[in-house]
Design a protein around this motif. Structure first.
Motif, PDB file in Angstrom:
ATOM      1  N   GLN A  90       8.006 -89.416 -34.026  1.00 25.15           N
ATOM      2  CA  GLN A  90       7.390 -90.733 -34.663  1.00 25.15           C
ATOM      3  C   GLN A  90       6.339 -91.244 -33.680  1.00 25.15           C
ATOM      4  O   GLN A  90       5.299 -91.498 -34.121  1.00 25.15           O
ATOM      5  N   VAL A  91       6.821 -91.204 -32.381  1.00 25.88           N
ATOM      6  CA  VAL A  91       6.078 -91.790 -31.453  1.00 25.88           C
ATOM      7  C   VAL A  91       4.605 -90.832 -30.977  1.00 25.88           C
ATOM      8  O   VAL A  91       3.702 -91.220 -30.953  1.00 25.88           O
ATOM      9  N   ARG A  94       2.275 -91.380 -33.520  1.00 22.29           N
ATOM     10  CA  ARG A  94       1.455 -92.622 -33.528  1.00 22.29           C
ATOM     11  C   ARG A  94       0.644 -92.532 -32.438  1.00 22.29           C
ATOM     12  O   ARG A  94      -0.563 -92.778 -32.656  1.00 22.29           O
ATOM     13  N   GLN A  99      -2.675 -94.580 -31.260  1.00 21.88           N
ATOM     14  CA  GLN A  99      -1.972 -95.556 -30.665  1.00 21.88           C
ATOM     15  C   GLN A  99      -1.614 -95.206 -29.179  1.00 21.88           C
ATOM     16  O   GLN A  99      -0.501 -94.984 -29.144  1.00 21.88           O
ATOM     17  N   ALA A 102       1.423 -96.535 -27.415  1.00 20.31           N
ATOM     18  CA  ALA A 102       2.684 -96.638 -28.000  1.00 20.31           C
ATOM     19  C   ALA A 102       3.913 -96.593 -27.215  1.00 20.31           C
ATOM     20  O   ALA A 102       4.777 -97.241 -27.443  1.00 20.31           O
ATOM     21  N   ASN A 105       4.649-100.130 -25.342  1.00 20.28           N
ATOM     22  CA  ASN A 105       5.004-101.397 -25.971  1.00 20.28           C
ATOM     23  C   ASN A 105       6.643-101.461 -26.391  1.00 20.28           C
ATOM     24  O   ASN A 105       7.264-101.032 -27.115  1.00 20.28           O
ATOM     25  N   TYR A 106       7.221-102.115 -25.085  1.00 17.66           N
ATOM     26  CA  TYR A 106       8.667-102.195 -25.005  1.00 17.66           C
ATOM     27  C   TYR A 106       9.331-103.154 -26.112  1.00 17.66           C
ATOM     28  O   TYR A 106      10.613-103.350 -26.231  1.00 17.66           O
ATOM     29  N   GLY A 107       8.380-103.967 -26.747  1.00 16.64           N
ATOM     30  CA  GLY A 107       8.939-104.630 -27.840  1.00 16.64           C
ATOM     31  C   GLY A 107       9.153-103.780 -29.220  1.00 16.64           C
ATOM     32  O   GLY A 107       9.758-104.307 -30.125  1.00 16.64           O
ATOM     33  N   ASP A 108       8.938-102.549 -29.042  1.00 16.34           N
ATOM     34  CA  ASP A 108       8.906-101.660 -30.279  1.00 16.34           C
ATOM     35  C   ASP A 108      10.472-100.818 -29.860  1.00 16.34           C
ATOM     36  O   ASP A 108      10.625-100.387 -28.894  1.00 16.34           O
ATOM     37  N   ALA A 109      11.272-100.673 -30.910  1.00 14.15           N
ATOM     38  CA  ALA A 109      12.526-100.300 -30.631  1.00 14.15           C
ATOM     39  C   ALA A 109      12.543 -98.756 -30.289  1.00 14.15           C
ATOM     40  O   ALA A 109      13.263 -98.246 -29.439  1.00 14.15           O
ATOM     41  N   GLN A 110      11.517 -98.130 -30.746  1.00 10.87           N
ATOM     42  CA  GLN A 110      11.282 -96.466 -30.452  1.00 10.87           C
ATOM     43  C   GLN A 110      10.918 -96.419 -28.885  1.00 10.87           C
ATOM     44  O   GLN A 110      11.469 -95.475 -28.231  1.00 10.87           O
ATOM     45  N   ALA A 111       9.928 -97.166 -28.748  1.00 10.27           N
ATOM     46  CA  ALA A 111       9.450 -97.023 -27.195  1.00 10.27           C
ATOM     47  C   ALA A 111      10.691 -97.316 -26.176  1.00 10.27           C
ATOM     48  O   ALA A 111      10.620 -96.854 -25.240  1.00 10.27           O
TER      49      ALA A 111
END
Length: 260
Positions: A90-91, A94, A99, A102, A105-111
């Motif tokens: 998925q990353v 993106r 992106q 991607a 962005n540690y606010g993103d659960a996957q990152a």
């Protein structure tokens, strides 16, 4: 949701990314074939690992990411956590879809998952570099067994190749049933039939050792026993640095295990 089923290899994962951009299948889930369970309303595409497609994805990836970021992705893959394969895909989608930040962005659960998982794998790599103990066999081969939490052998290959460049060695991952063999020229991946060659990799019979190896093992154990200061023993701190799960592969700990 469409599912992509792959063979669990890094090449297979990159091939899956390539196939997605060719097909534009929308929302998909990448699953290791080991964990795939067909469901009534889901359709699956079996991904065949393709070297050329994987190379094209790799070249494209280095246009967006630096070598450290690419290593982070690879370390996450080596964790072998079932969830990691789909998260990585998925990353990657993106990143290639515009992106490139991607991963940051540690606010993103996957990152965040990728960053934390890669850190754990790197920590296990450092432990393996410190905890590998070679023993000399009768034919002159230096061998060592290990059971790392993650598949870190690919990460420690170059370290041991350079450090022990003048002697043949074998590091065998008991949990994953494969090893790395260095013949003083090149490193090769090997799979050993333990039922024929080494009936028990953790308790190899003394006759398989070099005639001086058992003497060195005894001296090594005696040295650690003699330097131990009982009054200053801090077992809690010791276990933080040398977890007990590694003890059976450490020469200096084998006596301690026998007397627990």
């Amino acid at each position: 949701m469409k599912q992509y089923v792959f063979d669990g290899s890094w090449i297979g994962l990159l091939t899956a990314v390539f196939e997605w951009f060719e097909r534009r299948d929308g929302t998909v889930q990448l699953i290791h074939e080991r964990y795939y369970q067909p469901e009534v309303f889901d359709t699956a595409l079996v991904i065949r690992s393709h070297q050329e497609k994987a190379i094209r994805v790799t070249k494209g990836l280095y246009k967006y990411l630096n070598s450290a970021q690419c290593r982070t992705l690879y370390c996450t893959f080596l964790s072998e956590i079932p969830r990691c394969y789909d998260v990585l895909m998925q990353v990657l989608i993106r990143i290639f879809s515009g992106q490139p930040d991607a991963l940051n962005n540690y606010g993103d659960a996957q990152a965040l998952f990728i960053a934390q998982t890669a850190k754990s794998v790197e920590r296990e790599k450092h432990r393996m570099k410190a905890f590998i103990r070679f023993e000399k066999s009768g034919d002159g081969l230096f061998f060592a067994t290990a059971e790392p939490d993650f598949n870190v052998l690919p990460l420690i290959t170059e370290f041991f190749r350079k450090r022990y460049a003048d002697q043949p060695w074998l590091i065998y991952d008991v949990k994953r049933k494969y090893g790395l063999h260095f013949d003083t020229q090149k490193v090769s991946e090997v799979i050993i039939d333990t039922t024929v060659i080494l009936p028990d990799l953790n308790t190899i019979a003394g006759t398989r050792y070099d005639e001086d190896e058992l003497k060195y093992k005894t001296l090594w154990q005696q040295y650690f026993s003699s330097t131990n200061i009982t009054a200053r023993k801090n077992m809690k701190l010791h276990l933080q640095h040398v977890p007990k799960r590694y003890w059976k592969h450490l020469t200096e700990k084998q006596y301690a295990l026998q007397n627990l």
